[in-house]
Design a protein around this motif. Sequence first.
Motif, PDB file in Angstrom:
ATOM      1  N   VAL A  24       0.844  -1.200   0.000  1.00  0.00           N
ATOM      2  CA  VAL A  24       0.000   0.000   0.000  1.00  0.00           C
ATOM      3  C   VAL A  24       0.879   1.251   0.000  1.00  0.00           C
ATOM      4  O   VAL A  24       0.673   2.166  -0.793  1.00  0.00           O
ATOM      5  N   ALA A  25       1.871   1.288   0.899  1.00  0.00           N
ATOM      6  CA  ALA A  25       2.733   2.467   1.007  1.00  0.00           C
ATOM      7  C   ALA A  25       3.563   2.675  -0.254  1.00  0.00           C
ATOM      8  O   ALA A  25       3.783   3.813  -0.678  1.00  0.00           O
ATOM      9  N   GLY A  26       4.019   1.575  -0.852  1.00  0.00           N
ATOM     10  CA  GLY A  26       4.852   1.670  -2.051  1.00  0.00           C
ATOM     11  C   GLY A  26       4.089   2.005  -3.310  1.00  0.00           C
ATOM     12  O   GLY A  26       4.673   2.430  -4.312  1.00  0.00           O
ATOM     13  N   ARG A  27       2.775   1.779  -3.284  1.00  0.00           N
ATOM     14  CA  ARG A  27       1.906   2.074  -4.431  1.00  0.00           C
ATOM     15  C   ARG A  27       2.387   1.424  -5.726  1.00  0.00           C
ATOM     16  O   ARG A  27       2.151   1.937  -6.819  1.00  0.00           O
ATOM     17  N   ARG A  28       3.029   0.306  -5.605  1.00  0.00           N
ATOM     18  CA  ARG A  28       3.493  -0.411  -6.786  1.00  0.00           C
ATOM     19  C   ARG A  28       2.342  -1.228  -7.334  1.00  0.00           C
ATOM     20  O   ARG A  28       1.727  -2.006  -6.597  1.00  0.00           O
ATOM     21  N   THR A  29       2.049  -1.080  -8.614  1.00  0.00           N
ATOM     22  CA  THR A  29       0.898  -1.766  -9.197  1.00  0.00           C
ATOM     23  C   THR A  29       1.282  -2.820 -10.242  1.00  0.00           C
ATOM     24  O   THR A  29       0.417  -3.339 -10.933  1.00  0.00           O
ATOM     25  N   ASP A  30       2.570  -3.134 -10.321  1.00  0.00           N
ATOM     26  CA  ASP A  30       2.997  -4.098 -11.335  1.00  0.00           C
ATOM     27  C   ASP A  30       3.692  -5.322 -10.743  1.00  0.00           C
ATOM     28  O   ASP A  30       4.232  -6.132 -11.479  1.00  0.00           O
ATOM     29  N   GLY A  31       3.696  -5.454  -9.444  1.00  0.00           N
ATOM     30  CA  GLY A  31       4.333  -6.609  -8.822  1.00  0.00           C
ATOM     31  C   GLY A  31       4.620  -6.345  -7.355  1.00  0.00           C
ATOM     32  O   GLY A  31       4.340  -5.272  -6.828  1.00  0.00           O
ATOM     33  N   TYR A  32       5.188  -7.347  -6.723  1.00  0.00           N
ATOM     34  CA  TYR A  32       5.464  -7.270  -5.296  1.00  0.00           C
ATOM     35  C   TYR A  32       6.812  -6.604  -5.031  1.00  0.00           C
ATOM     36  O   TYR A  32       7.770  -6.818  -5.783  1.00  0.00           O
ATOM     37  N   LEU A  33       6.879  -5.824  -3.972  1.00  0.00           N
ATOM     38  CA  LEU A  33       8.149  -5.267  -3.536  1.00  0.00           C
ATOM     39  C   LEU A  33       9.048  -6.398  -3.039  1.00  0.00           C
ATOM     40  O   LEU A  33       8.565  -7.322  -2.380  1.00  0.00           O
ATOM     41  N   PRO A  34      10.351  -6.336  -3.313  1.00  0.00           N
ATOM     42  CA  PRO A  34      11.246  -7.456  -2.988  1.00  0.00           C
ATOM     43  C   PRO A  34      11.780  -7.396  -1.546  1.00  0.00           C
ATOM     44  O   PRO A  34      12.963  -7.152  -1.308  1.00  0.00           O
ATOM     45  N   PHE A  35      10.880  -7.600  -0.578  1.00  0.00           N
ATOM     46  CA  PHE A  35      11.335  -7.648   0.803  1.00  0.00           C
ATOM     47  C   PHE A  35      10.493  -8.642   1.593  1.00  0.00           C
ATOM     48  O   PHE A  35       9.390  -8.988   1.190  1.00  0.00           O
ATOM     49  N   ASP A  36      11.041  -9.089   2.708  1.00  0.00           N
ATOM     50  CA  ASP A  36      10.352 -10.026   3.594  1.00  0.00           C
ATOM     51  C   ASP A  36      10.641  -9.651   5.042  1.00  0.00           C
ATOM     52  O   ASP A  36      11.712  -9.137   5.358  1.00  0.00           O
ATOM     53  N   LEU A  37       9.701  -9.956   5.915  1.00  0.00           N
ATOM     54  CA  LEU A  37       9.909  -9.835   7.347  1.00  0.00           C
ATOM     55  C   LEU A  37      10.448 -11.165   7.845  1.00  0.00           C
ATOM     56  O   LEU A  37       9.948 -12.225   7.467  1.00  0.00           O
ATOM     57  N   ARG A  38      11.442 -11.112   8.692  1.00  0.00           N
ATOM     58  CA  ARG A  38      11.985 -12.324   9.305  1.00  0.00           C
ATOM     59  C   ARG A  38      11.849 -12.183  10.811  1.00  0.00           C
ATOM     60  O   ARG A  38      12.410 -11.264  11.396  1.00  0.00           O
ATOM     61  N   VAL A  39      11.108 -13.073  11.426  1.00  0.00           N
ATOM     62  CA  VAL A  39      10.988 -13.111  12.873  1.00  0.00           C
ATOM     63  C   VAL A  39      12.113 -14.001  13.384  1.00  0.00           C
ATOM     64  O   VAL A  39      12.337 -15.097  12.858  1.00  0.00           O
ATOM     65  N   ARG A  40      12.832 -13.530  14.390  1.00  0.00           N
ATOM     66  CA  ARG A  40      13.950 -14.308  14.925  1.00  0.00           C
ATOM     67  C   ARG A  40      13.469 -15.691  15.365  1.00  0.00           C
ATOM     68  O   ARG A  40      12.474 -15.801  16.077  1.00  0.00           O
ATOM     69  N   PRO A  41      14.166 -16.736  14.955  1.00  0.00           N
ATOM     70  CA  PRO A  41      13.703 -18.099  15.253  1.00  0.00           C
ATOM     71  C   PRO A  41      13.693 -18.446  16.744  1.00  0.00           C
ATOM     72  O   PRO A  41      13.017 -19.386  17.142  1.00  0.00           O
ATOM     73  N   ASP A  42      14.402 -17.672  17.568  1.00  0.00           N
ATOM     74  CA  ASP A  42      14.409 -17.953  19.004  1.00  0.00           C
ATOM     75  C   ASP A  42      13.352 -17.139  19.760  1.00  0.00           C
ATOM     76  O   ASP A  42      13.254 -17.227  20.986  1.00  0.00           O
ATOM     77  N   ALA A  43      12.536 -16.378  19.036  1.00  0.00           N
ATOM     78  CA  ALA A  43      11.494 -15.575  19.693  1.00  0.00           C
ATOM     79  C   ALA A  43      10.434 -16.497  20.288  1.00  0.00           C
ATOM     80  O   ALA A  43       9.921 -17.376  19.610  1.00  0.00           O
ATOM     81  N   PRO A  44      10.098 -16.288  21.562  1.00  0.00           N
ATOM     82  CA  PRO A  44       9.037 -17.099  22.153  1.00  0.00           C
ATOM     83  C   PRO A  44       7.676 -16.703  21.581  1.00  0.00           C
ATOM     84  O   PRO A  44       7.523 -15.613  21.007  1.00  0.00           O
ATOM     85  N   PRO A  45       6.682 -17.565  21.719  1.00  0.00           N
ATOM     86  CA  PRO A  45       5.368 -17.291  21.135  1.00  0.00           C
ATOM     87  C   PRO A  45       4.789 -15.921  21.497  1.00  0.00           C
ATOM     88  O   PRO A  45       4.225 -15.239  20.631  1.00  0.00           O
ATOM     89  N   ALA A  46       4.931 -15.485  22.727  1.00  0.00           N
ATOM     90  CA  ALA A  46       4.384 -14.175  23.109  1.00  0.00           C
ATOM     91  C   ALA A  46       5.028 -13.060  22.300  1.00  0.00           C
ATOM     92  O   ALA A  46       4.356 -12.086  21.919  1.00  0.00           O
ATOM     93  N   GLU A  47       6.317 -13.195  22.005  1.00  0.00           N
ATOM     94  CA  GLU A  47       7.015 -12.172  21.211  1.00  0.00           C
ATOM     95  C   GLU A  47       6.600 -12.243  19.739  1.00  0.00           C
ATOM     96  O   GLU A  47       6.501 -11.216  19.069  1.00  0.00           O
ATOM     97  N   VAL A  48       6.374 -13.431  19.238  1.00  0.00           N
ATOM     98  CA  VAL A  48       5.894 -13.561  17.855  1.00  0.00           C
ATOM     99  C   VAL A  48       4.520 -12.886  17.737  1.00  0.00           C
ATOM    100  O   VAL A  48       4.252 -12.174  16.768  1.00  0.00           O
ATOM    101  N   LEU A  49       3.672 -13.089  18.737  1.00  0.00           N
ATOM    102  CA  LEU A  49       2.372 -12.414  18.731  1.00  0.00           C
ATOM    103  C   LEU A  49       2.543 -10.904  18.816  1.00  0.00           C
ATOM    104  O   LEU A  49       1.813 -10.155  18.155  1.00  0.00           O
ATOM    105  N   ALA A  50       3.510 -10.431  19.599  1.00  0.00           N
ATOM    106  CA  ALA A  50       3.768  -8.990  19.686  1.00  0.00           C
ATOM    107  C   ALA A  50       4.192  -8.444  18.326  1.00  0.00           C
ATOM    108  O   ALA A  50       3.785  -7.336  17.939  1.00  0.00           O
ATOM    109  N   VAL A  51       4.994  -9.207  17.584  1.00  0.00           N
ATOM    110  CA  VAL A  51       5.388  -8.783  16.241  1.00  0.00           C
ATOM    111  C   VAL A  51       4.164  -8.725  15.333  1.00  0.00           C
ATOM    112  O   VAL A  51       3.992  -7.771  14.563  1.00  0.00           O
ATOM    113  N   ALA A  52       3.292  -9.708  15.421  1.00  0.00           N
ATOM    114  CA  ALA A  52       2.083  -9.719  14.590  1.00  0.00           C
ATOM    115  C   ALA A  52       1.182  -8.536  14.923  1.00  0.00           C
ATOM    116  O   ALA A  52       0.635  -7.895  14.014  1.00  0.00           O
TER     117      ALA A  52
END
Length: 188
Positions: A54-82
């Motif tokens: 939405v912010a990028g307003r790109r209408t021809d494809g997906y922006l090339p980025f991903d979110l990575r949640v640290r694999p050692d994050a406990p469930p409560a922290e993963v929910l906080a990220v969400a």
Amino acid sequence: MNGADVRAAATAMAAALLPAADRDWTVRAGDLDWSCWTTAAHVAHDLVGYAGQVAGRRTDGYLPFDLRVRPDAPPAEVLAVAVAAAGMLAAVVDAADLADRGWHWGPCDADGFAAMGVAEILLHTHDVARGLGLAWPPPAELCAAVVRRLFPDAPAGDPAPVLLWLTGRAPLGGRPRRSAWTWRAARG
């Protein structure tokens, strides 16, 4: 749909899942192949991605980025990220102009991204809740809004069971469980 809907869905997710944060989140999330932890991280990933589109307003494809949640994050922290990711999407959606478009299988307005965000939150909260052995009914009002926006040909009925059927998570009355489905978020 708007940012308030995204925030309401995130609040419902946290209320449902935080009390179970001490359980084993390595179990499968419902019928998904993902664990409960991976499913919650996926929600955060998608919400950040939607905000970027939405912010990028790109209408021809997906922006090339991903979110990575640290694999050692406990469930409560993963929910906080969400929940934080939901706040980002809500803010971007509310700031968008009605004419703004981003890409999701075609040009999509901010309303569509809000609806997809709410759908991701509700559906995957349902999946995680099932995996953790929790009874959680998705909020009917939010389900109804998602169904109206993303599934224009949906059958009539109680919105939560209809949404679960539309997305292949449950049978509906005499209708068997769906094995394939798509939603319609794009608008020119």
